[in-house]
Design a protein around this motif. Structure first.
Motif, PDB file in Angstrom:
ATOM      1  N   VAL A  53       0.821  -1.214   0.000  1.00 32.35           N
ATOM      2  CA  VAL A  53       0.000   0.000   0.000  1.00 32.35           C
ATOM      3  C   VAL A  53       0.858   1.268   0.000  1.00 32.35           C
ATOM      4  N   SER A  54       2.150   1.110  -0.192  1.00 37.05           N
ATOM      5  CA  SER A  54       3.039   2.269  -0.157  1.00 37.05           C
ATOM      6  C   SER A  54       3.639   2.555  -1.525  1.00 37.05           C
ATOM      7  N   THR A  55       4.148   3.772  -1.667  1.00 34.62           N
ATOM      8  CA  THR A  55       4.815   4.124  -2.917  1.00 34.62           C
ATOM      9  C   THR A  55       6.211   4.673  -2.607  1.00 34.62           C
ATOM     10  N   CYS A  56       7.065   4.580  -3.591  1.00 34.15           N
ATOM     11  CA  CYS A  56       8.459   4.979  -3.446  1.00 34.15           C
ATOM     12  C   CYS A  56       8.860   5.791  -4.669  1.00 34.15           C
ATOM     13  N   TYR A  57       9.084   7.073  -4.506  1.00 36.84           N
ATOM     14  CA  TYR A  57       9.440   7.920  -5.653  1.00 36.84           C
ATOM     15  C   TYR A  57      10.684   8.726  -5.348  1.00 36.84           C
ATOM     16  N   LYS A  58      11.531   8.877  -6.359  1.00 38.65           N
ATOM     17  CA  LYS A  58      12.644   9.807  -6.227  1.00 38.65           C
ATOM     18  C   LYS A  58      12.087  11.205  -6.397  1.00 38.65           C
ATOM     19  N   GLU A  59      12.692  12.146  -5.717  1.00 34.27           N
ATOM     20  CA  GLU A  59      12.262  13.538  -5.829  1.00 34.27           C
ATOM     21  C   GLU A  59      13.463  14.389  -6.155  1.00 34.27           C
ATOM     22  N   ILE A  60      13.366  15.180  -7.212  1.00 36.44           N
ATOM     23  CA  ILE A  60      14.436  16.144  -7.456  1.00 36.44           C
ATOM     24  C   ILE A  60      13.852  17.545  -7.554  1.00 36.44           C
ATOM     25  N   THR A  61      14.614  18.507  -7.044  1.00 36.78           N
ATOM     26  CA  THR A  61      14.109  19.881  -7.010  1.00 36.78           C
ATOM     27  C   THR A  61      15.047  20.855  -7.724  1.00 36.78           C
ATOM     28  N   SER A  62      16.240  20.391  -8.088  1.00 31.88           N
ATOM     29  CA  SER A  62      17.164  21.300  -8.773  1.00 31.88           C
ATOM     30  C   SER A  62      16.720  21.441 -10.236  1.00 31.88           C
ATOM     31  N   GLN A  63      16.568  22.679 -10.664  1.00 31.00           N
ATOM     32  CA  GLN A  63      16.007  22.907 -12.005  1.00 31.00           C
ATOM     33  C   GLN A  63      16.871  22.324 -13.124  1.00 31.00           C
ATOM     34  N   PRO A  64      18.214  22.486 -13.092  1.00 32.39           N
ATOM     35  CA  PRO A  64      19.019  21.840 -14.138  1.00 32.39           C
ATOM     36  C   PRO A  64      18.864  20.308 -14.146  1.00 32.39           C
ATOM     37  N   GLU A  65      18.787  19.719 -12.953  1.00 30.64           N
ATOM     38  CA  GLU A  65      18.606  18.251 -12.886  1.00 30.64           C
ATOM     39  C   GLU A  65      17.259  17.840 -13.462  1.00 30.64           C
ATOM     40  N   ILE A  66      16.237  18.622 -13.150  1.00 33.07           N
ATOM     41  CA  ILE A  66      14.901  18.316 -13.677  1.00 33.07           C
ATOM     42  C   ILE A  66      14.937  18.393 -15.204  1.00 33.07           C
ATOM     43  N   GLN A  67      15.584  19.441 -15.721  1.00 33.77           N
ATOM     44  CA  GLN A  67      15.679  19.591 -17.186  1.00 33.77           C
ATOM     45  C   GLN A  67      16.351  18.391 -17.829  1.00 33.77           C
ATOM     46  N   LEU A  68      17.442  17.924 -17.208  1.00 29.72           N
ATOM     47  CA  LEU A  68      18.161  16.784 -17.784  1.00 29.72           C
ATOM     48  C   LEU A  68      17.294  15.531 -17.789  1.00 29.72           C
ATOM     49  N   LYS A  69      16.581  15.333 -16.702  1.00 29.44           N
ATOM     50  CA  LYS A  69      15.723  14.143 -16.584  1.00 29.44           C
ATOM     51  C   LYS A  69      14.578  14.204 -17.603  1.00 29.44           C
ATOM     52  N   VAL A  70      14.003  15.395 -17.760  1.00 32.75           N
ATOM     53  CA  VAL A  70      12.896  15.554 -18.707  1.00 32.75           C
ATOM     54  C   VAL A  70      13.410  15.324 -20.140  1.00 32.75           C
ATOM     55  N   LYS A  71      14.655  15.762 -20.367  1.00 37.03           N
ATOM     56  CA  LYS A  71      15.278  15.586 -21.690  1.00 37.03           C
ATOM     57  C   LYS A  71      15.401  14.115 -22.088  1.00 37.03           C
ATOM     58  N   ASP A  72      15.480  13.229 -21.091  1.00 33.98           N
ATOM     59  CA  ASP A  72      15.565  11.794 -21.385  1.00 33.98           C
ATOM     60  C   ASP A  72      14.336  11.319 -22.147  1.00 33.98           C
ATOM     61  N   VAL A  73      13.222  11.977 -21.913  1.00 35.14           N
ATOM     62  CA  VAL A  73      11.978  11.482 -22.520  1.00 35.14           C
ATOM     63  C   VAL A  73      11.337  12.458 -23.500  1.00 35.14           C
ATOM     64  N   ILE A  74      11.710  13.723 -23.434  1.00 33.90           N
ATOM     65  CA  ILE A  74      11.141  14.689 -24.377  1.00 33.90           C
ATOM     66  C   ILE A  74      12.281  15.311 -25.168  1.00 33.90           C
ATOM     67  N   ARG A  75      12.138  15.282 -26.478  1.00 37.47           N
ATOM     68  CA  ARG A  75      13.202  15.825 -27.327  1.00 37.47           C
ATOM     69  C   ARG A  75      13.375  17.327 -27.083  1.00 37.47           C
ATOM     70  N   ASP A  76      14.613  17.715 -26.822  1.00 37.27           N
ATOM     71  CA  ASP A  76      14.928  19.135 -26.665  1.00 37.27           C
ATOM     72  C   ASP A  76      16.242  19.367 -27.395  1.00 37.27           C
ATOM     73  N   THR A  77      16.182  20.180 -28.434  1.00 40.49           N
ATOM     74  CA  THR A  77      17.369  20.347 -29.276  1.00 40.49           C
ATOM     75  C   THR A  77      18.424  21.263 -28.644  1.00 40.49           C
ATOM     76  N   GLU A  78      17.999  22.075 -27.680  1.00 38.27           N
ATOM     77  CA  GLU A  78      18.968  22.954 -27.012  1.00 38.27           C
ATOM     78  C   GLU A  78      19.888  22.114 -26.121  1.00 38.27           C
TER      79      GLU A  78
END
Ligand code: V4E
Length: 220
Positions: free
Chosen positions: A84-109
């Motif tokens: 009944v529990s969940t386990c999620y990583k949490e990141i709050t640093s904006q550059p880190e979030i951008q890099l992680k999002v880039k893994d799944v969404i194409r960003d040419t910059e």
């Protein structure tokens, strides 16, 4: 350092406040915050169980400790609390979030900056959910687990037992602490309780909700 949130939700009823008081839980704070969740129009993030949120002015990305692609069927030996529990990583640093999002969404910059409107529009992220929560936070003597009672403005209340650990620390130990706190509060592990977002999506974006159920990101 990466934070991992181990969390278990519980049903919140008219008796819950009384039950917390009687168990010795102490109210340590009350706050209100507005959450905005972002995804592409095709839901590239949430279909991978990635949740990008702006809470007031703070950005946060939650994604599963075990990637969606590597998930196995849950073993029969799993404890009730784990189930009944969940386990999620949490990141709050904006550059880190951008890099992680880039893994799944194409960003040419290539450079990383901050999560401003120009980045959001470049990677085609739009707000798909927005709501305000009033949260009462409690502690229980000798327990490190945080207890929250949330009232969302769309008419849903839910409780949470939560422990933040550092990546690499023992998830099992955190689950046991959550279990011990739950027992002190008289909560049973016999049911899974829906989070705010589950209920929000079911009511406001039923097609996307159905899709998330069908790919086993959310459970009914
Ligand atoms: C991880 C997740 C979502 C993002 C919101 O996470 P949650 O911890 O439920 O919200 P909240 O407001 O309590 O955040 P906090 O203040 O603790 O940081 S939306 C859906 N999920 C996945 C998910 C899931 N699959 N099952 C359950 C029971 N909850 C969440």
């Amino acid at each position: 350092m990466m934070t991992v949130e181990v969390e278990r939700k519980f049903m919140c009823s008219a008796n819950t406040l009384k039950m917390l008081e009687e168990s010795g839980a102490v109210l340590v704070g009350k706050q209100q915050f507005r959450d905005q969740y972002f995804d592409t129009p095709q839901f590239d993030l949430t279909l991978r169980d990635m949740w990008l949120r702006k809470r007031e002015e703070c950005w946060e990305l939650k994604y599963p400790l075990v990637p969606v692609s590597g998930r196995k069927e849950k073993s029969g030996e799993q404890s009730e609390t784990a189930a009944v529990s969940t386990c999620y990583k949490e990141i709050t640093s904006q550059p880190e979030i951008q890099l992680k999002v880039k893994d799944v969404i194409r960003d040419t910059e290539t450079g990383v900056t901050c999560l401003d409107d120009s980045w959001l529009s470049r990677v085609n992220l739009v707000c798909f959910a927005e709501f305000t929560t009033v949260r009462q936070s409690f502690t229980l003597e000798e327990e490190e687990v945080k207890i929250d009672l949330d009232q969302a403005d769309f008419g849903y209340n839910v409780g949470e037992l939560e422990m933040l650990i550092t990546e690499g620390e023992d998830v099992h130990a955190a689950l046991e602490r959550i279990d011990r706190t739950a027992r002190k509060l008289g909560l049973t592990a016999d049911q899974r309780v829906e989070g705010k977002m589950n209920v929000y999506l079911k009511r406001n974006l039923p097609e996307h909700y159905a899709k998330l159920l069908s790919v086993h990101i959310l459970r009914a």
